[in-house]
Write a protein that holds these residues in place. Structure first.
Motif, short mmCIF file in Angstrom:
data_model
loop_
_atom_site.label_atom_id
_atom_site.label_comp_id
_atom_site.label_asym_id
_atom_site.label_seq_id
_atom_site.Cartn_x
_atom_site.Cartn_y
_atom_site.Cartn_z
N LYS A 6 -72.36 -46.11 -20.29
CA LYS A 6 -71.30 -45.96 -21.28
C LYS A 6 -71.24 -44.52 -21.78
O LYS A 6 -72.27 -43.95 -22.18
N PRO A 7 -70.06 -43.90 -21.78
CA PRO A 7 -69.96 -42.53 -22.29
C PRO A 7 -70.15 -42.48 -23.81
O PRO A 7 -69.49 -43.21 -24.55
N VAL A 8 -71.07 -41.64 -24.24
CA VAL A 8 -71.35 -41.46 -25.67
C VAL A 8 -71.31 -39.96 -25.96
O VAL A 8 -72.06 -39.18 -25.35
N TYR A 9 -70.44 -39.58 -26.89
CA TYR A 9 -70.23 -38.17 -27.16
C TYR A 9 -71.55 -37.46 -27.47
O TYR A 9 -72.33 -37.89 -28.33
N GLY A 10 -71.78 -36.34 -26.78
CA GLY A 10 -72.93 -35.50 -27.06
C GLY A 10 -74.24 -36.01 -26.53
O GLY A 10 -75.25 -35.30 -26.57
N GLY B 242 -69.94 -33.85 -22.42
CA GLY B 242 -69.90 -32.49 -22.92
C GLY B 242 -69.47 -32.46 -24.38
O GLY B 242 -69.27 -33.51 -25.02
N PHE B 243 -69.29 -31.25 -24.90
CA PHE B 243 -68.99 -31.07 -26.33
C PHE B 243 -67.58 -30.52 -26.53
O PHE B 243 -67.05 -29.80 -25.68
N GLY B 244 -67.00 -30.82 -27.69
CA GLY B 244 -65.69 -30.28 -28.03
C GLY B 244 -64.66 -30.69 -27.01
O GLY B 244 -64.46 -31.88 -26.72
N ALA B 245 -63.98 -29.70 -26.42
CA ALA B 245 -62.95 -29.97 -25.42
C ALA B 245 -63.52 -30.59 -24.15
O ALA B 245 -62.78 -31.13 -23.33
N PHE B 246 -64.85 -30.51 -23.98
CA PHE B 246 -65.50 -31.13 -22.81
C PHE B 246 -65.97 -32.56 -23.10
O PHE B 246 -66.81 -33.10 -22.39
N THR C 22 -65.96 -35.00 -20.27
CA THR C 22 -66.76 -34.68 -19.08
C THR C 22 -68.07 -35.45 -19.09
O THR C 22 -68.89 -35.26 -20.00
N LYS C 23 -68.28 -36.31 -18.12
CA LYS C 23 -69.51 -37.11 -18.04
C LYS C 23 -70.64 -36.25 -17.47
O LYS C 23 -70.45 -35.55 -16.47
N SER D 106 -80.90 -30.63 -20.20
CA SER D 106 -80.30 -29.28 -20.12
C SER D 106 -79.10 -29.17 -21.06
O SER D 106 -78.86 -28.12 -21.66
N LEU D 107 -78.36 -30.27 -21.17
CA LEU D 107 -77.21 -30.30 -22.08
C LEU D 107 -77.62 -29.95 -23.51
O LEU D 107 -76.94 -29.17 -24.20
N GLN D 108 -78.75 -30.50 -23.96
CA GLN D 108 -79.18 -30.28 -25.34
C GLN D 108 -79.68 -28.85 -25.55
O GLN D 108 -79.51 -28.27 -26.63
#
Length: 505
Positions: free
Chosen positions: A48-52, A56-60, A63-64, A72-74
């Protein structure tokens, strides 16, 4: 102080940020943080996609992110978002940011591990000060850039201040015996998504402004007495017939500071019917400023005890929302800017009245004790006061009336609250300077009224600054006197406020 055990307030913020009170994460907060972390880990392992967490963040946001890149995202959100510019924020502001961020994470709705808060506490206890440029936040999605600069230190990146010098964090880790951590899912986002830069500026400004209103009123009372003001405007009947809390407090404070004054007794039967507004309306103006401060204090104390993360964890749900939006802080900071600017306007009018031979009730022209004309006395200090007042009026234009869309129109309304807070700090400093100038002039004026004495309380204030004045009749380099008095004012207002107003309610 135990983080997460009870609410923070302006006083506790000052005690940690300026007086280095030690902090630790409370056992109750550790317990409270366990279930939200479990929720984050469960969602991170799902599709399930969960923001952040796995987007991705903001306009992303659409993006899964693959599971092997979630950590790495954090890290990357901290590296990419640390885009601040200009001079670093003062150390006390940065320390207040760290404390507030630790507290809001400890409330248990962000889903971070206790170790994250414990490392923030360690930074405070070891006096590790991240290098945080002051500009770059639009006040939504929170203070992204300033908080990223703070959070980088947790992972051994970014920069710190050591003896006022900027140094790479990695070079300072051994000096501080600080072990960096690796951030897990959502923890990078939770460290940057909040209002703590704005809140830190506003909380410290509220503390200092509360002390400044007290001191500036004490100085105003001294000015009023040496200018032969009437005490009629400070009669209790005036407070009882107008229901503003601040006015009543200042009125009673003013009345107290005329008790047993020889100066007051010397003109009690004079023919003057009314005083000018800068003397007669001190309770109404200083009191209105105090009321604005009470409003700003409530706003910032509500904010620092709130969860300003996105998304929040509530029970077993992860909710995307907008608690990071700094509008309440932006409005409060702009309002306080306006109030302090007008406090400065009234102070400047009293400075002129103390110096101007057309208005100063027989005091030496421009408080020149030597031969007038050959000596100019303190004449030009009113020019300085006028210049500061003009600057404050420019800075009083509200930042919060502006908004510029960011992040590809995803974040299409922002508060500009950080700019509101930064200009508030400048206005506050200017009004502090104005109060120091008035105090220098009022003390000099009291010397000119000798052998008559003012009230006990006014004489006590005078005794604290008498030795800071140059003991000369002729012109001298008045900067030395001013700097000493400005230092006295600065030290006085930066102490932890004592809720002094309750004495007069």
């Amino acid at each position: 102080m135990f983080i997460g055990e009870s609410d923070l307030n302006v006083r506790s913020i000052v005690n940690v940020s300026r007086h280095n009170e030690q902090v630790s994460l409370s056992p109750s907060a550790i317990d409270r943080m366990r279930n939200p972390r479990t929720v984050v880990e469960r969602l991170a392992s799902s599709e399930k996609p969960v923001y952040g967490v796995n987007t991705g963040f903001g306009a992303f946001a659409t993006t899964k992110i693959p599971k092997d890149k979630l950590l790495s995202l954090q890290k990357n959100i901290l590296l990419s978002h640390a885009c601040g510019v200009d001079e670093p924020l003062p150390t006390d502001v940065v320390r207040a940011m760290i404390l507030m961020r630790a507290h809001t994470l400890a409330l248990g709705h962000s889903g971070v591990r206790p170790i994250v808060v414990e490392k923030l506490c360690e930074m405070l206890n070891k006096s590790i000060v991240p290098y945080v440029p002051c500009r770059g936040s639009v006040g939504a999605s929170g203070d992204l850039a300033p908080l990223a600069h703070v959070a980088l230190v947790l992972i051994g990146e970014g920069e710190v201040l050591i003896d006022g010098e900027r140094r790479p964090t990695r070079d300072a880790l051994q000096l501080f015996e600080f072990e960096p951590i690796q951030l897990l899912e959502k923890e990078g986002l939770s460290l940057v998504n909040g209002t703590q830069a704005m809140s830190a500026c506003l909380a410290l400004a509220v503390n200092d402004a509360l002390n400044l209103v007290r001191l500036s009123t004490e100085v105003a009372a001294l000015s009023a007495d040496v200018l032969f003001a009437s005490t009629d405007p400070y009669d209790e009947a005036v407070a009882k017939t107008r229901r503003h809390r601040g006015q009543g407090i200042i009125l009673r404070m003013m009345r107290e500071r005329f008790e047993s004054s020889q100066l007051r007794a010397s003109h009690v039967n004079c023919l003057r019917v009314q005083d000018p507004y800068s003397l007669r309306c001190i309770p109404q103006v200083h009191g209105a400023v105090l009321d604005v401060l009470f409003f700003a204090k409530k706003i910032v104390e509500d904010e620092i005890n709130s969860v300003t993360d996105n998304p929040i964890v509530y029970g077993d749900r992860m909710i995307s929302q907008g608690n990071f939006h700094g509008e309440p802080l932006a409005f409060a900071a702009d309002f306080l800017c306006i109030a302090l600017t007008d406090l400065g306007n009234m102070i400047e009018r009293r400075i002129d009245r103390l110096l101007n031979p057309k208005l100063n009730e027989g005091l030496p022209p421009f408080l020149a004790f030597g031969e007038a004309g050959v000596n100019s006395g303190l004449m030009i200090w009113q020019y300085t006061a006028a210049a500061l007042c003009n600057e404050n009026k420019v800075l009083s234009h509200p930042a919060s009336t502006d908004t510029i869309p960011t992040s590809g129109f995803q974040e299409d309304h922002v508060s500009m609250g950080m700019n509101a807070c930064l200009k508030l700090l400048k206005v506050l400093d200017n009004v502090e300077t104005l109060s120091a100038i008035e105090l220098m002039c009022a003390a000099r004026a009291l010397q000119a009224r000798r052998p008559m004495r003012s009230s006990k309380l006014n004489e006590e204030l005078f005794s604290r600054v008498e030795d800071l004045l140059e003991g000369t009749s002729d012109d001298t380099y008045w900067q030395n006197s001013f700097r000493r008095i400005k230092r006295f004012v600065d030290q006085t207002i930066k102490e932890t406020h004592t809720e002094w107003w309750r004495t007069y309610e």
